[in-house]
Design a protein around this motif. Structure first.
Motif, PDB file in Angstrom:
ATOM      1  N   LEU A   1      -6.163  14.181   7.790  1.00 41.70           N
ATOM      2  CA  LEU A   1      -5.127  13.167   7.589  1.00 41.70           C
ATOM      3  C   LEU A   1      -4.566  13.211   6.171  1.00 41.70           C
ATOM      4  CD1 LEU A   1      -6.768  10.173   9.490  1.00 41.70           C
ATOM      5  CD2 LEU A   1      -4.779  11.517  10.220  1.00 41.70           C
ATOM      6  N   ILE A   2      -5.433  13.419   5.187  1.00 41.17           N
ATOM      7  CA  ILE A   2      -4.984  13.467   3.794  1.00 41.17           C
ATOM      8  C   ILE A   2      -4.149  14.712   3.542  1.00 41.17           C
ATOM      9  CG2 ILE A   2      -5.777  13.655   1.396  1.00 41.17           C
ATOM     10  CD1 ILE A   2      -8.223  11.926   2.313  1.00 41.17           C
ATOM     11  N   ASP A   3      -4.561  15.846   4.118  1.00 42.38           N
ATOM     12  CA  ASP A   3      -3.763  17.072   4.007  1.00 42.38           C
ATOM     13  C   ASP A   3      -2.346  16.844   4.526  1.00 42.38           C
ATOM     14  OD1 ASP A   3      -4.960  19.337   2.798  1.00 42.38           O
ATOM     15  OD2 ASP A   3      -6.349  19.548   4.463  1.00 42.38           O
ATOM     16  N   GLU A   4      -2.262  16.186   5.677  1.00 41.25           N
ATOM     17  CA  GLU A   4      -0.951  15.920   6.280  1.00 41.25           C
ATOM     18  C   GLU A   4      -0.131  14.974   5.410  1.00 41.25           C
ATOM     19  OE1 GLU A   4       0.920  14.201  10.483  1.00 41.25           O
ATOM     20  OE2 GLU A   4      -1.246  14.209  10.160  1.00 41.25           O
ATOM     21  N   TRP A   5      -0.787  13.934   4.876  1.00 41.48           N
ATOM     22  CA  TRP A   5      -0.089  12.946   4.047  1.00 41.48           C
ATOM     23  C   TRP A   5       0.416  13.557   2.746  1.00 41.48           C
ATOM     24  CZ3 TRP A   5      -2.316  10.763  -0.615  1.00 41.48           C
ATOM     25  CH2 TRP A   5      -1.526   9.745  -1.182  1.00 41.48           C
ATOM     26  N   LEU A   6      -0.400  14.406   2.105  1.00 42.96           N
ATOM     27  CA  LEU A   6       0.006  15.015   0.843  1.00 42.96           C
ATOM     28  C   LEU A   6       1.118  16.038   1.050  1.00 42.96           C
ATOM     29  CD1 LEU A   6      -3.464  15.582  -0.857  1.00 42.96           C
ATOM     30  CD2 LEU A   6      -1.617  14.130  -1.733  1.00 42.96           C
ATOM     31  N   ASP A   7       1.000  16.820   2.133  1.00 41.51           N
ATOM     32  CA  ASP A   7       1.991  17.857   2.435  1.00 41.51           C
ATOM     33  C   ASP A   7       2.260  18.715   1.207  1.00 41.51           C
ATOM     34  OD1 ASP A   7       3.801  19.296   3.956  1.00 41.51           O
ATOM     35  OD2 ASP A   7       5.484  17.968   3.511  1.00 41.51           O
ATOM     36  N   ASP A   8       1.184  19.199   0.599  1.00 38.52           N
ATOM     37  CA  ASP A   8       1.295  19.942  -0.653  1.00 38.52           C
ATOM     38  C   ASP A   8       0.213  21.020  -0.672  1.00 38.52           C
ATOM     39  OD1 ASP A   8       1.396  20.883  -3.250  1.00 38.52           O
ATOM     40  OD2 ASP A   8       1.742  18.911  -4.131  1.00 38.52           O
ATOM     41  N   ASP A   9       0.600  22.272  -0.497  1.00 38.12           N
ATOM     42  CA  ASP A   9      -0.362  23.365  -0.456  1.00 38.12           C
ATOM     43  C   ASP A   9      -1.047  23.599  -1.793  1.00 38.12           C
ATOM     44  OD1 ASP A   9       0.247  23.798   2.196  1.00 38.12           O
ATOM     45  OD2 ASP A   9       1.709  25.385   1.789  1.00 38.12           O
ATOM     46  N   ALA A  10      -0.494  23.023  -2.862  1.00 38.15           N
ATOM     47  CA  ALA A  10      -1.081  23.212  -4.187  1.00 38.15           C
ATOM     48  C   ALA A  10      -2.266  22.284  -4.415  1.00 38.15           C
ATOM     49  CB  ALA A  10      -0.026  22.991  -5.275  1.00 38.15           C
ATOM     50  N   VAL A  11      -2.493  21.322  -3.524  1.00 36.76           N
ATOM     51  CA  VAL A  11      -3.593  20.366  -3.670  1.00 36.76           C
ATOM     52  C   VAL A  11      -4.703  20.717  -2.684  1.00 36.76           C
ATOM     53  CG1 VAL A  11      -4.313  17.952  -3.552  1.00 36.76           C
ATOM     54  CG2 VAL A  11      -2.048  18.537  -4.448  1.00 36.76           C
TER      55      VAL A  11
ATOM     56  N   TYR B   1       0.826  -1.205   0.000  1.00 38.77           N
ATOM     57  CA  TYR B   1       0.000   0.000   0.000  1.00 38.77           C
ATOM     58  C   TYR B   1       0.859   1.253   0.000  1.00 38.77           C
ATOM     59  CZ  TYR B   1      -3.912  -3.094   1.096  1.00 38.77           C
ATOM     60  OH  TYR B   1      -4.861  -4.080   1.046  1.00 38.77           O
ATOM     61  N   LEU B   2       1.954   1.233   0.751  1.00 35.12           N
ATOM     62  CA  LEU B   2       2.856   2.379   0.747  1.00 35.12           C
ATOM     63  C   LEU B   2       3.368   2.656  -0.661  1.00 35.12           C
ATOM     64  CD1 LEU B   2       4.945   1.724   3.986  1.00 35.12           C
ATOM     65  CD2 LEU B   2       3.322   3.588   3.613  1.00 35.12           C
ATOM     66  N   ALA B   3       3.728   1.600  -1.367  1.00 36.08           N
ATOM     67  CA  ALA B   3       4.216   1.758  -2.743  1.00 36.08           C
ATOM     68  C   ALA B   3       3.122   2.285  -3.657  1.00 36.08           C
ATOM     69  CB  ALA B   3       4.759   0.429  -3.259  1.00 36.08           C
ATOM     70  N   TYR B   4       1.916   1.725  -3.528  1.00 33.54           N
ATOM     71  CA  TYR B   4       0.809   2.129  -4.397  1.00 33.54           C
ATOM     72  C   TYR B   4       0.439   3.594  -4.172  1.00 33.54           C
ATOM     73  CZ  TYR B   4      -3.949   2.478  -6.237  1.00 33.54           C
ATOM     74  OH  TYR B   4      -5.066   2.881  -6.892  1.00 33.54           O
ATOM     75  N   TYR B   5       0.320   4.001  -2.922  1.00 26.94           N
ATOM     76  CA  TYR B   5      -0.077   5.376  -2.646  1.00 26.94           C
ATOM     77  C   TYR B   5       1.024   6.368  -3.018  1.00 26.94           C
ATOM     78  CZ  TYR B   5      -4.502   4.308  -0.342  1.00 26.94           C
ATOM     79  OH  TYR B   5      -5.795   3.915  -0.091  1.00 26.94           O
ATOM     80  N   ARG B   6       2.287   5.973  -2.849  1.00 24.34           N
ATOM     81  CA  ARG B   6       3.393   6.884  -3.171  1.00 24.34           C
ATOM     82  C   ARG B   6       3.627   6.990  -4.662  1.00 24.34           C
ATOM     83  NH1 ARG B   6       8.953   6.194  -3.833  1.00 24.34           N
ATOM     84  NH2 ARG B   6       8.800   4.000  -3.222  1.00 24.34           N
ATOM     85  N   LEU B   7       3.533   5.856  -5.382  1.00 21.66           N
ATOM     86  CA  LEU B   7       3.892   5.836  -6.803  1.00 21.66           C
ATOM     87  C   LEU B   7       2.709   6.055  -7.738  1.00 21.66           C
ATOM     88  CD1 LEU B   7       6.381   2.817  -6.749  1.00 21.66           C
ATOM     89  CD2 LEU B   7       6.914   5.253  -6.687  1.00 21.66           C
ATOM     90  N   VAL B   8       1.498   5.811  -7.255  1.00 22.09           N
ATOM     91  CA  VAL B   8       0.318   5.936  -8.123  1.00 22.09           C
ATOM     92  C   VAL B   8      -0.624   7.036  -7.634  1.00 22.09           C
ATOM     93  CG1 VAL B   8      -1.676   4.752  -9.113  1.00 22.09           C
ATOM     94  CG2 VAL B   8       0.463   3.494  -8.771  1.00 22.09           C
ATOM     95  N   VAL B   9      -1.138   6.886  -6.425  1.00 24.49           N
ATOM     96  CA  VAL B   9      -2.191   7.806  -5.960  1.00 24.49           C
ATOM     97  C   VAL B   9      -1.681   9.233  -5.796  1.00 24.49           C
ATOM     98  CG1 VAL B   9      -3.849   8.303  -4.140  1.00 24.49           C
ATOM     99  CG2 VAL B   9      -3.437   5.939  -4.843  1.00 24.49           C
ATOM    100  N   ARG B  10      -0.574   9.415  -5.079  1.00 19.66           N
ATOM    101  CA  ARG B  10      -0.102  10.772  -4.816  1.00 19.66           C
ATOM    102  C   ARG B  10       0.238  11.532  -6.101  1.00 19.66           C
ATOM    103  NH1 ARG B  10       4.280  10.546  -0.772  1.00 19.66           N
ATOM    104  NH2 ARG B  10       2.816  11.064   0.894  1.00 19.66           N
ATOM    105  N   PRO B  11       0.954  10.947  -7.058  1.00 26.46           N
ATOM    106  CA  PRO B  11       1.211  11.687  -8.304  1.00 26.46           C
ATOM    107  C   PRO B  11      -0.070  12.067  -9.057  1.00 26.46           C
ATOM    108  CG  PRO B  11       2.725   9.839  -8.108  1.00 26.46           C
ATOM    109  CD  PRO B  11       1.713   9.674  -7.020  1.00 26.46           C
ATOM    110  N   VAL B  12      -1.059  11.161  -9.084  1.00 27.19           N
ATOM    111  CA  VAL B  12      -2.313  11.474  -9.768  1.00 27.19           C
ATOM    112  C   VAL B  12      -3.021  12.629  -9.076  1.00 27.19           C
ATOM    113  CG1 VAL B  12      -4.640  10.605 -10.254  1.00 27.19           C
ATOM    114  CG2 VAL B  12      -2.649   9.203 -10.815  1.00 27.19           C
ATOM    115  N   VAL B  13      -3.076  12.596  -7.758  1.00 25.35           N
ATOM    116  CA  VAL B  13      -3.745  13.657  -7.002  1.00 25.35           C
ATOM    117  C   VAL B  13      -3.036  14.990  -7.204  1.00 25.35           C
ATOM    118  CG1 VAL B  13      -4.217  14.487  -4.666  1.00 25.35           C
ATOM    119  CG2 VAL B  13      -4.769  12.130  -5.283  1.00 25.35           C
TER     120      VAL B  13
END
Length: 320
Positions: free
Chosen positions: A121-131, A93-105
């Motif tokens: 939780l998602i805000d913290e995980w993304l750590d990206d003010d542009a999203v 899951y770590l690989a899937y969310y890092r390599l697939v989900v996060r780039p798409v989002v």
């Protein structure tokens, strides 16, 4: 070729619970012009994320499955529970969310979720003010009302969900062993009934556990309404739809205080247990619920599938 404004939706999330229910309720309510992405096969298969998908259209998924080749895809992340599963299962899951989900989002610039707990939780995980993380909320079927006829039977507790580790069901079964007059009805996927029967037999409580499967909303509402309380011992939830359905019928919920999403939904319409794994504390909560049954007032507003669909429509409109 379909016009570029047409949204393509992955319609493979279809069923009666969780994300499947969310998809079933939301998609027919969308006013945005859309068509099915038309994919077959298992949308959760490891290689599904690598499939060829249209790049001239905005894609939408009511669940967390994303496509590496998508130019823009609006995804609904109901929670991040998979990132907290035990090792070694967590690695995939770590690989899937890092390599697939996060780039798409990040490419799309916005992601949907269902609660303020998950949003944080998602805000913290993304750590990206542009999203931008949008809480589209969640709804509740009209079947779950305080005036439904209660299901018959001796006083009982209700459990709706599955037997995955984060549901923490074993603590309730252990507690049931310490409350000889307590009965439990469990709505589980049919494939888990054999495991549930074994768990009950190991504790000597088989005669007091009734297993249910495949019932519709109207029948489920009656089971909630007839219960002294619904037990929801989860340690992790993105929302906790059974808790909402229960309080909508006027039935309180026994839950672990540390599960923020369930606490957000239940509020003071139940009894919070301080320790998620303390069998005696759960037994005490069960005794209290059976000895002094009470009704709770359902939330006045805030859980409306039409409102959820409108928020999704608005977000899709911004992206088209």
């Amino acid at each position: 070729m379909e016009p570029m404004a047409q949204v393509a939706i992955d319609t493979r999330w279809d069923g009666i619970a969780g994300i499947q229910r969310y998809s079933r309720e939301v998609l027919p309510r969308l006013t945005t012009p859309w068509q099915s992405l038309g994919l077959d096969g298992d949308h959760l298969a490891p290689l599904d994320a690598l499939r060829a998908v249209p790049r001239d259209r905005l894609l939408y998924s009511p669940g967390y499955n994303a496509f590496v080749r998508a130019k823009r895809q609006l995804v609904t992340l109901h929670d991040l529970i998979q990132l907290q599963t035990p090792w070694p299962g967590r690695a995939k899951y770590l690989a899937y969310y890092r390599l697939v989900v996060r780039p798409v989002v990040r490419r799309t610039g916005v992601v949907l979720t269902v609660s303020e707990t998950s949003k944080a939780l998602i805000d913290e995980w993304l750590d990206d003010d542009a999203v931008r993380v949008v809480n589209a909320g969640i709804g509740c079927s009209d079947a779950f009302r305080a005036d439904v006829e209660p299901a018959p039977g001796d006083p009982y507790l209700m459990y709706v969900g599955n037997l995955r580790a984060h549901k923490n069901v074993e603590v309730v079964l252990d507690a049931l062993g310490r409350v000889p007059d307590a009965r439990l009805r469990m709505l589980l996927p049919a494939r888990e009934h054999e495991q549930a029967e074994l768990m009950a037999a190991e504790r000597g409580i088989s005669a007091r556990v009734e297993l249910l499967a495949g019932i519709d909303d109207a029948a489920l509402a009656r089971h909630y309404r007839g219960a002294a309380a619904t037990v929801m011992p989860s340690t992790l939830e993105g929302f906790g739809l059974p808790a909402l359905e229960s309080v909508m019928t006027g039935t309180p919920v026994l839950f672990w205080r540390g599960c923020a999403a369930v606490a957000e939904t239940v509020g003071d319409r139940g009894l919070a247990v301080e320790n998620a794994t303390d069998v005696e504390e759960w037994a005490g909560a069960i005794r209290s619920a059976l000895a002094s049954p009470r009704r709770v007032d359902p939330p006045a507003s805030g859980y409306d599938w039409d409102a959820t669909a409108r928020t999704i429509d608005a977000t899709l409109g911004e992206l088209r």
